[in-house]
Enzyme design. Structure first.
Site, PDB file in Angstrom:
ATOM      1  N   GLU A   1       0.835  -1.204   0.000  1.00  4.99           N
ATOM      2  CA  GLU A   1       0.000   0.000   0.000  1.00  4.99           C
ATOM      3  C   GLU A   1       0.870   1.255   0.000  1.00  4.99           C
ATOM      4  O   GLU A   1       0.698   2.149   0.823  1.00  4.99           O
ATOM      5  CB  GLU A   1      -0.957   0.009   1.196  1.00  4.99           C
ATOM      6  CG  GLU A   1      -2.026  -1.058   1.165  1.00  4.99           C
ATOM      7  CD  GLU A   1      -3.117  -0.772   0.148  1.00  4.99           C
ATOM      8  OE1 GLU A   1      -3.319   0.408  -0.173  1.00  4.99           O
ATOM      9  OE2 GLU A   1      -3.721  -1.745  -0.338  1.00  4.99           O
ATOM     10  N   ASP A   2       1.810   1.304  -0.913  1.00  9.77           N
ATOM     11  CA  ASP A   2       2.621   2.505  -1.132  1.00  9.77           C
ATOM     12  C   ASP A   2       3.567   2.855   0.003  1.00  9.77           C
ATOM     13  O   ASP A   2       4.104   3.948   0.034  1.00  9.77           O
ATOM     14  CB  ASP A   2       1.746   3.732  -1.419  1.00  9.77           C
ATOM     15  CG  ASP A   2       1.065   3.621  -2.752  1.00  9.77           C
ATOM     16  OD1 ASP A   2       1.727   3.134  -3.673  1.00  9.77           O
ATOM     17  OD2 ASP A   2      -0.097   3.999  -2.855  1.00  9.77           O
ATOM     18  N   ALA A   3       3.726   1.958   0.970  1.00  6.42           N
ATOM     19  CA  ALA A   3       4.677   2.277   2.037  1.00  6.42           C
ATOM     20  C   ALA A   3       6.091   2.212   1.471  1.00  6.42           C
ATOM     21  O   ALA A   3       6.357   1.511   0.501  1.00  6.42           O
ATOM     22  CB  ALA A   3       4.525   1.309   3.184  1.00  6.42           C
TER      23      ALA A   3
ATOM     24  N   ARG B   1      -1.153   3.615 -11.594  1.00 11.46           N
ATOM     25  CA  ARG B   1      -1.004   5.074 -11.551  1.00 11.46           C
ATOM     26  C   ARG B   1      -0.518   5.642 -12.872  1.00 11.46           C
ATOM     27  O   ARG B   1      -0.727   6.812 -13.154  1.00 11.46           O
ATOM     28  CB  ARG B   1      -0.030   5.476 -10.450  1.00 11.46           C
ATOM     29  CG  ARG B   1      -0.643   5.549  -9.073  1.00 11.46           C
ATOM     30  CD  ARG B   1      -0.972   4.158  -8.594  1.00 11.46           C
ATOM     31  NE  ARG B   1      -1.535   4.083  -7.267  1.00 11.46           N
ATOM     32  CZ  ARG B   1      -0.837   4.061  -6.158  1.00 11.46           C
ATOM     33  NH1 ARG B   1       0.459   4.168  -6.211  1.00 11.46           N
ATOM     34  NH2 ARG B   1      -1.420   3.927  -5.004  1.00 11.46           N
TER      35      ARG B   1
END
Lengths: 1144, 334
Positions: free
Chosen positions: A766-768, A947
């Site tokens: 999750e984009d960490a 994205r």
């Protein structure tokens, strides 16, 4: 940390002007002698433009126009003060000035802006007027009477920073890169946002398809009043509607009232000789004939009878009618000598537009079209406010004069000047209050507008800059309409296509593009005369029959005449403008659908410069650019030479604009200066934005404003409520031309991190992000927070005052722990560490501040120390003692905290890809490449597919090539360093062309089985940090009324176990847990309930029954007890009936 | 199984060694000291004060990697840890200056110091055995001899730039004799610590103690310690003529030679950066196999200056040895 140079804010101070480098003979490795390629070098016009205009020039121009021109107009419009008592008396304003007296041309001394910020003062200059008035029989001139103080916009021509060199700026502690354009009121920086409005005094035709209504409306706006007039269809007939006329009036009747009595002429004026228009309109003539109204007098009387007015003296209906037509309907047209013809023509034109729209629905106007919008700036708003205050000032002044003059047999001659100073505070406080609260209330227009001003966000340089270019719309945010929010094609080049917030204000808040200019008002009269000289026939002498055979010429929406050869007229008009014979910002365009030529001189139009193309050639040639680079030509010279001109949206729509020089063909009229100017200053930071999915650019625009970095060169001199600074900011490896133009490379907000795009450890979902501990140790992402605390030492009417006491010491003479950070003066010592619970200002207030001290032997003081409360200690950075404007001692303490990145801190690249730090890994555990390079950040590759931020990948490749090449690469929109060149550099330096390296695992030491995309990406640290948000509580403060835990982190509040959480516990079958935790061990309250009356008593006694007989003790939640009492207080008696659950 | 790591166009194959017991039924693959002694080889390529480059051959990845990891994070060195400020009127904040001083590498032999016992109270913690004291006392003044209209702050003022060399060693107790021969100095004297302007001064005292890199990167004795595997190029089909020129260009200079017959041959694979450029070109498809030798490590150790790189490496060996010994003597392992 990566190789790029650290940009120290003060390093650049040594160079003088920021633009000098741009205009030096050698610029970016290009010499003057180098061949000049117009196609590529025309972008040099952009720095030249910004040198003259600057990014906030709109605000400055508007404010300058207000103080230099508009103020004089306001004075002129309100110049006379007469007395009702003494007809001889008059007072006349002759002139007005801001900031300097008439005698000396030098400016008055005004307190410099930075001192105002520190001392909570208003940065303002006195307003002087010259007056002429009668004293007895003499006429007296008085110069330089101060009527108040006006807040000054920073860097405007009344500001002391105007035209200051860098060293002068440094002397007054001001940052030379600060854009200015804001006010300082009571120590806070306030911006008047640009307001978007529908244009005034223009006809707009709208249609409501559901109701089948077509209407033409015009908002008339004059200095005196604002009103809206409609020409509206109803049952296929056309009426005129106005707020002050009780019902809709048939349009023919209105025209008759205006003196166009003949039906034939009405038909000619509205329809010309177009039979389809005549068919649509004919029905209106019948209606009036049925009403038996034939003459102007009848019509005026009819209208007079419908007018809603509140007047002191009654007028006849005829007079009312004349008054209505002359002043209230279409109020911006003035009627002289009861000649209504001009107004009649205007109404006829409105009617014609309605008829045209009825005939062809395509003829309705688009409200959202940028050409129909006007931007209201600080100057206009200030002018509205000032005029209102000035009128009030004059009224009070007049009342004062009358009061004195009323007195019979005065001993001496009355000098009106004596009364002027009494109210001089009104203007000062009025202006200050409006700017500091943002409430614009204008009595004249009964206008009440809130939220006009905002505190200038100093989170980062970009956020401040972004605020200066922001445009707020008058539309309601809550309404779910798509039209005003949509991206309009006419926004191109005027408003940034990316920079808008997400959520409710999406599309309503916009930003200016890089080269936008906003016009100020220009004189109408000379343009009108010019039109007549160029062959326009005056409308007052035009025969009604021929009106619509020719093109009509409109000046600011008002018809001024007709022209037989419109094309020739327009081109001659344009060539006069290009020759500098009239203002650059007058626009002219033809609308062939309406058969009209529109000329606009009004303020608030957005426009932008374009290169003129004539005969298939760009007028800007290599020689001009060479002279520009040489400093021999300025941007204004380009305008004067007719090489470049400003086009507003309407005129732009009437032109053919080529994007590149290669696209020029015969019909082309203009050439873009640079395509990347479609973006604004904030979106201009993004490298390769044309390769990104568009929402990503929008996200970055929002996040760029939250990035921590340097704020200004004077950042350490500032004492702001909260300031975030980065310790080692770097300029990005991949720059854009915009970055250089707005000096982001000098005041950056981010660091070049070496990024490996790979999966690592599972703490990166999750984009960490995975951060390298050694990088953090070495200073990556370090930042500093500076928090201000203000204390005022008050004085009380009984001559006591607050004081700061010394520190308290223990038996060994050492200060007690709470006072450890204090110095002998009772203030925190600079450099000391303060921990939670320690005191840094040891203030005491007198216990008795109301009684006279005479009764007291000695003043008693109560300690009210300022205690530091935070999870982490701070250091005292600065302590400022000063005196504010009202002579009270002011103490400001600046606390500083140094932070290294930790788990949960938020980071973002420049492509709308935010992420929090998920884990911090030791250097030895991280993957490394052949050279031993270890990433600073590991980013999960799942961030890419959905994205589609290809720009980020290109940034990485260009950045890597730049590192290897020792150069800064460009990622300018629609340009920038080419991918082929960049991969070429990679291969030359022995790297893989794709930017993917073979890495070794730091844990096993073996090669990774995949190649890893590896290189530098510019990362921003965002202001959301765990340290500011972490919160937990076991027990703590409770609210007094409800005895429930307080709410919110700042009050050490509880974490709510809400309804849904409660449902979970019940569903789980642990309802007894709820009973225990929520009631028995927290909210239980023992009450005495009277079983007789059912109400609550106390101490075993029922006050209602006056007995103790039926009292039963029971335990209920305190919240329930409170509810019962509150119900009782509003005359509802909740009675408890008690029964035994288990029968005995 | 071959000991060549396969470098393919879009993947790396055969990365893991398989010569451990139990991997294959018929093969024992038990680790044998004698065998290791016979095959293991070290070759030193270059060695100087700051940098060492050497090859380790025929040794397992896990061991080499352990050396690398230990060098980065577990070989102790001395760095400023506690900075006491007496005065700091410069623009740089105390914490930032302390951080910068902390990161300055010092030339101290870590063996001269003992570990600080953190359980002791603050007053007794630091002794002449475990702490080195550095002081920085500088004050910026105007230079009266500066030429007029000079803008260079270094000429205009005295002490405008504070460098690492301004940190002065203050020997404590018996350090007067023990450090007499080699006083403590910063390894790189030209590191800029702060900038001052006339009237500003800095006065501070720094306590430097022993620490390890996993605690803070400043204690790491190496700027970097890493290795790469020996490149391996196998030309499977002859490449000659013009395409040989192009072929050579796909590698780092000097890697591919062209013989008299115009045929490309591998001259020196070591210098290759394995950019995989050759795999991009269709004409060389199937003509060359790239790889890296799995048990041939080209080590590169870059010291920060406190110790020589070979000393750091030997220390890492010693630490690994101690660890192994500890494990061996550990009750669990018996």
């Amino acid at each position: 940390m990566s190789a790029a140079a650290t940009a120290m804010p003060h390093a650049a101070l040594e160079k003088d002007s920021a633009f000098e480098s741009l205009l030096k003979p050698v610029y970016k490795g290009k010499k003057l002698t180098d061949e000049i390629n117009t196609a590529e070098d025309k972008w040099n016009l952009l720095p030249a433009f910004l040198k003259v205009k600057g990014l906030v020039k709109q605000h400055l121009d508007s404010f300058n126009y207000f103080v230099d021109v508009d103020l004089k107009k306001i004075i002129k419009a309100n110049e006379l003060i007469l007395s009702d008592v003494d007809p001889e008396f008059y007072l006349k304003y002759v002139d007005i000035r801001v900031g300097h007296k008439s005698s000396s041309s030098t400016k008055d001394y005004i307190v410099p802006p930075h001192e105002c910020r520190l001392r909570d003062m208003t940065y303002s200059a006195p307003v002087y007027v010259d007056i002429e008035y009668t004293r007895g029989r003499n006429i007296i001139m008085h110069r330089d009477v101060e009527i108040g103080k006006m807040p000054i916009m920073l860097r405007s021509n009344k500001c002391i920073l105007n035209g200051a060199s860098e060293s002068q700026m440094a002397k007054v502690n001001e940052c030379p890169l600060d854009p200015g354009g804001y006010f300082i009121v009571n120590g806070t920086e306030k911006v008047i946002l640009i307001q978007e409005q529908l244009s005034k005094n223009r006809i707009i035709v709208e249609a409501d398809e559901k109701k089948g209504i077509v209407q033409a409306s015009v908002t008339s706006s004059t200095h005196e009043r604002k009103s809206k007039t409609y020409v509206i269809t109803k049952n296929e007939k056309i009426y005129l509607k106005h707020n002050s006329i009780a019902e809709e009036v048939p349009i023919v009747l209105v025209l008759k009232a205006c003196g166009i009595v003949s039906d034939l002429e009405i038909m000619q004026l509205v329809c010309g000789n177009d039979s389809s228009y005549q068919d649509i309109f004919a029905i209106n003539l019948e209606e009036v004939a049925k009403m038996k109204i034939y003459t102007q007098q009848q019509a005026l009387e009819y209208i007079g009878s419908k007018v809603k007015t509140v007047r002191r003296q009654k007028l006849t209906t005829l007079q009312e009618g004349i008054e209505a037509i002359a002043t209230t309907v279409i109020a911006h047209l003035t009627v002289e000598a009861l000649d209504f013809r001009e107004k009649a023509l205007y109404i006829a034109v409105m009617t014609r537009r309605v008829v045209m729209a009825l005939h062809n629905p395509k003829m309705i106007d688009d409200r959202d079209y940028v050409g129909n919008k006007r931007l209201e700036l600080a100057g206009q708003l200030m002018s509205l406010l000032f005029e209102d205050l000035f009128k009030k000032f004059n009224n009070d002044f007049k009342a004062n004069i009358d009061k004195v003059l009323k007195k019979p047999n005065r001993a001496m001659e009355y000098d009106a000047l004596l009364s002027i100073n009494v109210h001089s505070n009104n203007i000062t406080t009025g202006l200050n209050r409006a700017i500091s609260t943002g409430n614009w209330s204008l009595k004249r227009f009964k206008m009440e507008r809130a939220g006009v001003t905002h505190v200038l966000s100093r989170l980062s340089y970009i956020s401040a800059l972004g605020m200066m270019t922001r445009i707020s719309s008058q539309f309601e945010k809550s309404r779910k309409v798509s039209g005003p929010r949509a991206l309009q094609p006419s926004q191109f080049g005027m408003l940034c296509t990316s920079d808008t917030p997400e959520g409710e204000a999406c599309g309503l808040v916009k930003n200016l593009a890089l080269m936008t200019h906003i016009t100020t008002d220009d004189e109408e009269e000379p343009i009108k005369n010019l039109c007549y000289l160029l062959g326009v026939e005056d409308i007052t002498v035009v025969d009604s029959d021929t009106l619509h055979l020719n093109y009509c010429v409109y000046l600011n929406g008002t018809i001024v005449g007709i022209i037989r050869f419109p094309t020739k007229f327009v081109s001659r008009f344009r060539s006069l403008r290009r020759g500098g014979r009239l203002s650059d910002f007058v626009s002219i365009y033809t609308n062939s659908h309406q058969k009209a030529v529109h000329i606009a001189t009004d303020g608030g139009r957005v426009c932008r410069p374009l290169i003129i193309v004539s005969d298939g050639n760009s007028r800007v040639q290599a020689e001009h650019l060479a002279k520009l680079l040489d400093g021999k030509l300025q941007f204004d010279d380009f305008l004067r030479l007719g090489l470049v001109e400003y086009l507003d949206v309407n005129e732009e729509n009437d032109s053919f604009i080529a994007l590149y020089e290669k696209d020029i063909e015969p019909r082309i009229t203009h050439l873009e200066i640079e395509p990347f100017t479609v973006l604004g200053a904030v979106a201009g930071l993004i490298p390769y934005p044309h390769h990104n999915q568009s929402p990503r650019n929008t996200y970055q625009c929002a996040m760029g404003k939250q990035a921590i970095g340097a704020i200004a060169y004077n950042q350490f001199k500032r004492i702001d409520t909260l300031l975030y600074l980065m310790i080692y900011p770097q300029q990005p490896m991949v720059k854009t031309k915009t970055i250089e133009l707005i000096d982001y490379d000098k005041i950056p907000a981010g660091q070049n991190a070496t990024v490996a795009v790979m999966s690592y450890s599972g703490y990166d979902i999750e984009d960490a992000l995975v951060l390298n501990k050694a990088s953090i140790d070495r200073g990556f992402g370090r930042c500093e927070t500076r928090r201000k605390l203000t204390t005022v030492l008050k004085r009380y009417p009984n001559h006591t005052q607050d004081m700061v006491g010394g520190m308290r010491v223990d038996e060994n003479g050492e200060p007690i722990w709470q006072h450890k950070a204090l110095g002998p003066d009772g203030l925190g010592e600079v450099g000391m560490k303060v921990e939670s619970g320690q005191i840094y200002v040891n203030k005491s207030v007198p216990t008795n501040a109301s009684d006279s001290v005479l009764n007291q032997t000695q003043a008693q003081y109560r300690e009210t120390p300022v205690v530091y409360r935070a999870p982490e200690p701070s250091h005292i950075d600065q302590v400022m003692m000063s005196v504010s404007e009202n002579d009270q001692a002011l103490i400001k303490v600046l606390l500083r905290q140094n932070r290294r990145p930790e788990l949960g801190d938020k980071f973002s690249s420049r492509h709308g890809q935010k992420g929090v730090c998920g884990i911090i890994i030791n250097q030895e555990d991280l993957p490394f490449n052949d050279q031993g390079v270890v990433p600073d950040i590991i980013m999960n590759p799942h961030g890419f597919p959905s994205r589609m931020t290809v720009g980020k990948m290109k940034e990485l490749v260009s950045g890597k090539a730049g590192v290897l090449n020792g150069s800064l690469e460009y990622g300018t929109c629609f340009g920038g360093s080419k991918l082929e060149d960049m991969t070429g550099i990679l291969v030359q330096n022995g790297f893989n062309y794709s930017g993917k390296d073979m890495l070794y695992s730091g844990i096993t030491g073996e090669c990774l089985q995949a190649y890893i995309f590896f290189g530098p990406i510019y990362y921003q640290k965002l202001k959301h940090m765990v340290l500011d948000k972490m919160h937990a509580r076991a027990r703590g403060p409770r609210a007094v009324l409800t005895r429930q835990p307080t709410e919110g982190r700042s009050r050490d509040g509880g974490l709510r176990l809400g309804e849904m959480e409660r449902d979970c516990v019940i569903a789980y079958g642990a309802s007894q847990l709820l009973l225990e935790r929520l009631m028995i061990s927290s909210d239980a309250f023992e009450v005495d309930v009277c079983n007789h009356c059912g109400l609550m008593g106390y101490s075993g006694w029922c006050t209602t029954c006056k007995s103790a007989e039926h009292i039963i003790k029971m335990t209920i939640p305190y919240a329930a007890k409170l509810l019962f009492q509150e119900l009782l207080s509003m005359n509802i008696a909740p009675r408890l009936k008690l029964e035994d659950v288990f029968e005995q | 199984m071959s000991n060549i790591v396969g470098i393919e166009y879009n993947r790396v194959t055969n990365t893991t060694s398989t010569d451990f017991p139990g991997f294959q039924k018929d093969q024992d693959a038990k680790w044998d000291v004698e065998n290791f002694k016979n095959t293991f080889d070290v070759k030193i390529n270059s060695l100087d004060e700051r940098e060492a480059n050497f090859d380790l051959m025929h040794i397992d990845t896990s061991v080499t990697n352990a050396f690398r990891r230990i060098m980065i994070s577990e070989v102790p060195s001395v760095a400023p840890e506690y900075v006491y400020f007496f005065n700091n009127t410069s623009v740089i904040q105390d914490e930032v200056l302390a951080h910068r001083i902390g990161l300055t590498p010092l030339k101290v032999d870590p063996d001269m110091l003992s570990w600080v016992d953190n359980s002791l109270p603050e007053a007794e913690k630091f002794t002449d055995e475990n702490t080195i004291v550095l002081t920085l006392n500088v004050k910026c003044t105007r230079n009266p001899d500066a030429p007029k209209n000079c803008t260079d702050s270094k000429i205009l003022y005295r002490n405008a730039h504070i460098y690492a060399r301004d940190l002065k060693f203050e020997p404590q107790g018996k350090q007067l004799s023990t450090f007499a021969k080699n006083p403590v100095v910063p390894a790189d004297p030209d590191i800029l610590l702060a900038k001052l302007r006339p009237g500003q001064e800095i006065s501070l005292r720094a306590h430097c103690i022993l620490g390890i890199g996993s605690d803070h990167a400043k204690f790491s004795p190496v700027s970097t310690a890493s290795y790469r595997l020996m490149p391996y190029i196998n030309i499977t089909q002859p490449v000659s003529g013009e395409s040989a020129e192009k072929f050579a260009k796909c590698f780092s200079p000097g890697v591919i030679g062209i013989d008299d017959a115009g045929k490309a041959f591998v001259k020196d694979a070591r210098n290759d950066t394995v950019s995989r450029e050759v795999l991009r070109h269709e004409e060389f498809e199937g003509k060359v196999k790239l790889g890296r030798v799995r048990d041939h490590f080209i080590f590169n150790v870059e010291s920060t200056g406190a110790m020589t790189p070979e000393e750091i490496f030997f220390k890492s060996v010693r630490i690994l040895k101690n660890k192994a010994e500890y494990l061996k003597n550990c009750p669990i392992s018996q």
